[in-house]
Each structure stands twice: as C-alpha cells, then as structure tokens.
Design an enzyme around this catalytic site. Structure first.
Site, PDB file in Angstrom:
ATOM      1  CG  HIS A   1      11.073 -28.565   1.841  1.00  0.00           C
ATOM      2  ND1 HIS A   1      11.900 -29.616   1.638  1.00  0.00           N
ATOM      3  CD2 HIS A   1      11.446 -28.154   2.983  1.00  0.00           C
ATOM      4  CE1 HIS A   1      12.830 -29.659   2.414  1.00  0.00           C
ATOM      5  NE2 HIS A   1      12.699 -28.550   3.435  1.00  0.00           N
TER       6      HIS A   1
ATOM      7  CD  GLU B   1      -3.264  -0.522   2.275  1.00  0.00           C
ATOM      8  OE1 GLU B   1      -2.891   0.238   2.941  1.00  0.00           O
ATOM      9  OE2 GLU B   1      -4.189  -1.239   2.033  1.00  0.00           O
TER      10      GLU B   1
ATOM     11  CE  LYS C   1     -10.978   1.560   3.413  1.00  0.00           C
ATOM     12  NZ  LYS C   1     -10.558   2.466   4.742  1.00  0.00           N
TER      13      LYS C   1
HETATM   14  O1  PA5 Z   1      -3.217   1.216   5.870  1.00  0.00           O
HETATM   15  C1  PA5 Z   1      -4.334   1.820   5.707  1.00  0.00           C
HETATM   16  O2  PA5 Z   1      -4.720   2.927   5.873  1.00  0.00           O
HETATM   17  C2  PA5 Z   1      -5.549   1.047   5.448  1.00  0.00           C
HETATM   18  O3  PA5 Z   1      -4.926  -0.461   4.959  1.00  0.00           O
HETATM   19  C3  PA5 Z   1      -6.413   0.681   6.478  1.00  0.00           C
HETATM   20  O4  PA5 Z   1      -5.916   0.041   7.768  1.00  0.00           O
HETATM   21  C4  PA5 Z   1      -7.665  -0.024   6.191  1.00  0.00           C
HETATM   22  O5  PA5 Z   1      -8.368   0.286   5.272  1.00  0.00           O
HETATM   23  C5  PA5 Z   1      -8.641  -0.241   7.285  1.00  0.00           C
HETATM   24  O6  PA5 Z   1      -9.169   1.138   7.650  1.00  0.00           O
HETATM   25  P1  PA5 Z   1      -9.502   1.870   8.913  1.00  0.00           P
HETATM   26  O7  PA5 Z   1      -8.654   1.644  10.033  1.00  0.00           O
HETATM   27  O8  PA5 Z   1      -9.799   3.276   8.725  1.00  0.00           O
HETATM   28  O9  PA5 Z   1     -10.622   0.875   9.195  1.00  0.00           O
END
Ligand code: PA5
Length: 447
Positions: free
Chosen positions: A302, A281, A416
């Site tokens: 393996h 990400e 989202k």
């Molecule tokens: O790294 C990030 O920002 C995302 O992966 C969030 O952790 C994930 O989408 C969950 O979001 P939130 O903590 O707002 O529920």
C-alpha cells in the site's frame, strides 16, 4: 530449511524480461570457482564461515551475569548493532512491553543522537543496567563516545562496581577496547577475520540472543545447515549460487540494480535492515554494486508496489515467506451484510497475509517484473541463523561475480577518518584541513 522459488525470474514464465536456463547454466564454472574459494577460505574475511562451529560457553557465561540485572544496554553501530537488533526484533518482538517478559529489558543505542540517549536513560535505571559495548575496531567514534558517557555515569552511580557491569565485544588482539579488557574489564572476542557486517553469528549477536532467552546454539545449528546447503557443489541444487547468479545477471544484462527485500512478516523488518548493510557495504565499490531496498509486506503493497509494477524497470523483488506464523486469528462471522467484509468471514489472518503475498508475486510477474521467493518454515532461532548465513554466502558470491572485494569498506573508513580530524584526534590533522576547506566551498552555495 530454506526454499528458493525463482520461476518468476525466468524467461519461461515472464517472457523476454526473464533469464533463460541456458544463461544461468553458463555461470556454472564461475560459480563453482567462487564456491571453491569460499571452501578453501581463500580470504581472511571468510572466517565468518567458521562461526557455526564456535564454542559459546563464554557467551553463555556472560549472559548469565547480565540476565540477573533489570536492563541490558547495547552500544554499537553498523555491523555491531544491526545483527543483535534483528535477533531481538525477530525472536522477541515487543520485548520490553511483554507482560510475560523474563530477563532484562533491552535497549540498543546505535547512534549518537543525544535525544535518543536521553530517552533511553529515562526508560532504565542505570544502577540496574548491564552494558555490552560492541566494536570490532575498538575505535569507532560513536560507540566509544557513548561508552565513555555511560561509564562515567555508572561509576558516579555505583562506584567501583561500574567496571564489572560492562562486557566489551571486540577484536581479540587490537584496539583500545581490547586494551581495556586486558586491564580487567570483561570481554568477548570477535574473531580477527570476521568483519562487522558478517559478525552477527559471533558473540556480537549471540550475547543479545542469550540475554533475551534465545539459545545461541540454535542460531548456529541453522547456520550449519545453511553451510551444507550453500557450499554444495551442485549448481542447480544450491540456492545461494542460483540466487547470486540471478541477482548478478539481472543487473548486468537487464539493468536491474535495485534489490527489494520483502519479508511478509513484521518480525523480519529488521532483517531487511541487516541485509541492507551487508549488500551495500559489501558490493558498492569501484563504481559497481547493487542497491538494497528494505521493505515489508503487506504494508508496502500500500506504499511501494505501484512503483515496482509501473515505475522504472530497475528492480528485482525478493519475497521472504513464512510458512507457519505460529499464531493465527479467525475472522469472525460479523458484518456479513457488507460485501467488502462478508468474503473474509471464516478465513484467518495467516491465510490473508499468505494470499496477499502470492497475489503480489503473480501481479508483478504479469507486469513482467522479475521476482523470486525465499520460504522459511517459521521465524525461530534456527531459521534466522540459516537466513543470516545464506545471505552472507549469497553476498560473497555476488561480490565475486561483480569483481569486487566483499570484505572491505574503504569509503566508510574515509568518513571515520574525516570525523577523527574534525573531532581533533591526533594524526588526523590533514583530514580536519580537508573538511574546513570543503566548508568554505560549500558556503558559496548556501541560500
Ligand atoms: O561492516 C563493517 O565493518 C562496518 O559497518 C562496521 O560494522 C561499523 O563501522 C562499526 O565498526 P566497529 O565494529 O569497528 O565499531
């Protein structure tokens, strides 16, 4: 303290496919520039660098209450679940099966698969359960949906006391969870600039740590030491700078864009998963990025090593070694008549796993496959905190080299929004239309 050995990344040891010291040295200015940005906290996302110095008293307080219950259920996804899960599995493996287990049994519901929720509910007694809902935004559909279900379930079961069973870990100012907190539900803050995947050392991970009996201050102490080491201005003595430079140059000049993280410890398997989110990400955007590949040794020797040795030349393998497994088993003097077994007599399992690791490093190097090794003395809270912080800094530095913003995730947000549209959230009607149109196109190619 973490050690980095990168000899099998270098031209001196693996020949042409390696990197020269000179090339690394040419990164000095760029790397030190990036370091300066981190030190000066040039971006709000760098707020994670302050986490090692936070006050943990409210986390300890919340954990104390939760520990009086028999079960602890965590609701969260992505960065709001992978960190706590890693802390649980690294520091208290087989937690719920332990005969000496003290404190609550722990469940992490990090998806909206209904059959998983059914299995979790069949394993705990809701009346004796405390629930930690984690969402930085306070509005992630998966987390919010499971929160709504669990809230109603608890309310039906214990009435008004239900609200007191929840701890909401969320943004200190924004979002629906924060609104609920201001109406009286117990809460813990995720500092504003700390994004999901950089939040493990905030109350996101620290509460789970305390609930399972791990001192959160130990995690932070390890992170503090990593901070000193990773923000040191000497290029050649800074493992974060050297690692980030190696990852970047291997991709830019050698086309090695897949990074295998290979801990030789089952307990660190979920560390690989945590790293995967951080790496993907943070770096995967604008057509750029590095692809993480979670793995575990010796198991994957393996299963995957064949591909890494002879397959496409697109990978860098990072071994994660543990010096002291804090447990060992001697291999006894039995079946000595069989050659395949006799050589093992008198040796130990720790000796074997270490030998396998060393052998695999060299085997890859001999095949001209670059690899490096990170060593930690043992798997405890201190060194786990150190590792988290180290990889967070490596990620920010690598993002700087790639020229991407390591703190946003525009494409996660798009998914989202399309889901909001499909599920009928107000203001997202155009997103619903988009999905419906796409469905029509998709149907033409259905067999
Ligand atoms: O790294 C990030 O920002 C995302 O992966 C969030 O952790 C994930 O989408 C969950 O979001 P939130 O903590 O707002 O529920």
């Amino acid at each position: 303290m973490l050690g980095l050995n990168y000899s099998f990344m270098m031209a001196e040891t693996i020949g042409q496919k390696g990197i020269t010291g000179r090339k690394l040295e040419s990164f000095r200015v760029k790397a030190l520039e990036a370091l300066e940005e981190i030190k000066r906290k040039r971006y709000p996302g760098l707020a994670f660098t302050e986490l090692p110095w936070q006050d943990v008293s409210s986390v300890k307080e919340a954990a104390k209450r939760l520990k009086e219950l028999d079960y602890f259920l965590l609701l969260g996804i992505g960065g709001s679940a992978l960190g706590p899960k890693c802390i649980l599995e690294s520091l208290s493996p087989f937690h719920n099966q332990r005969r000496d287990g003290k404190g609550p049994k722990v469940f992490i519901y990090e998806n909206v698969d209904p059959s998983t929720l059914r299995s979790i509910l069949a394993s705990l007694d809701i009346k004796k359960t405390g629930i930690n809902v984690i969402s930085k935004s306070g509005g992630t559909s998966e987390t919010v949906a499971s929160f709504m279900i669990l809230y109603e379930m608890l309310e039906k079961s214990i009435g008004r006391e239900a609200a007191g069973r929840f701890v909401l870990t969320t943004d200190p100012e924004k979002g629906d969870l924060r609104k609920l907190a201001s109406e009286g539900m117990s809460s813990l803050p995720i500092p504003p600039g700390v994004g999901g995947r950089y939040s493990v050392l905030s109350p996101v991970g620290l509460l789970t740590a305390e609930v399972i009996g791990v001192d959160s201050e130990e995690l932070l102490a390890g992170a503090k030491e990593a901070h000193e080491k990773c923000l040191a201005c000497n290029f050649w003595e800074n493992p974060a700078i050297v690692a980030a430079t190696l990852y970047y140059v291997m991709q830019r000049d050698e086309g090695r864009s897949i990074d295998v993280l290979l801990p030789y410890a089952d307990r660190l398997k979920s560390f690989s998963d945590w790293f995967c989110q951080l790496w993907s990400e943070s770096l995967g955007k604008q057509g750029k990025g590095l692809t993480p590949y979670p793995s575990v040794g010796t198991t994957d020797q393996h299963s995957q090593v064949q591909l890494w040795m002879e397959g496409p030349e697109d990978k860098v393998v990072t071994f994660l070694r543990v010096e002291d497994y804090e447990a060992d088993f001697a291999i006894p003097d039995v079946f000595g008549q069989y050659e395949g077994m006799s050589f093992l007599r008198g040796q130990t399992l720790a000796g074997l796993i270490k030998a396998e690791e060393e052998a695999t490093e060299l085997a890859l190097a001999k095949a001209g496959r670059p690899n490096m090794a990170i060593t930690i003395p043992k798997i405890d809270a201190y060194h786990l905190g150190h590792l988290f912080y180290f990889f967070e800094v490596v990620t920010v530095l690598t993002g700087h080299f790639l020229g991407v913003n390591p703190f946003d995730q525009p494409s996660v947000e798009e998914g989202k929004k399309l889901t909001f549209g499909l599920m009928g959230k107000k203001g997202f009607e155009d997103k619903k239309r988009e999905v419906v149109q796409a469905r029509d196109k998709k149907s033409q190619f259905t067999i």
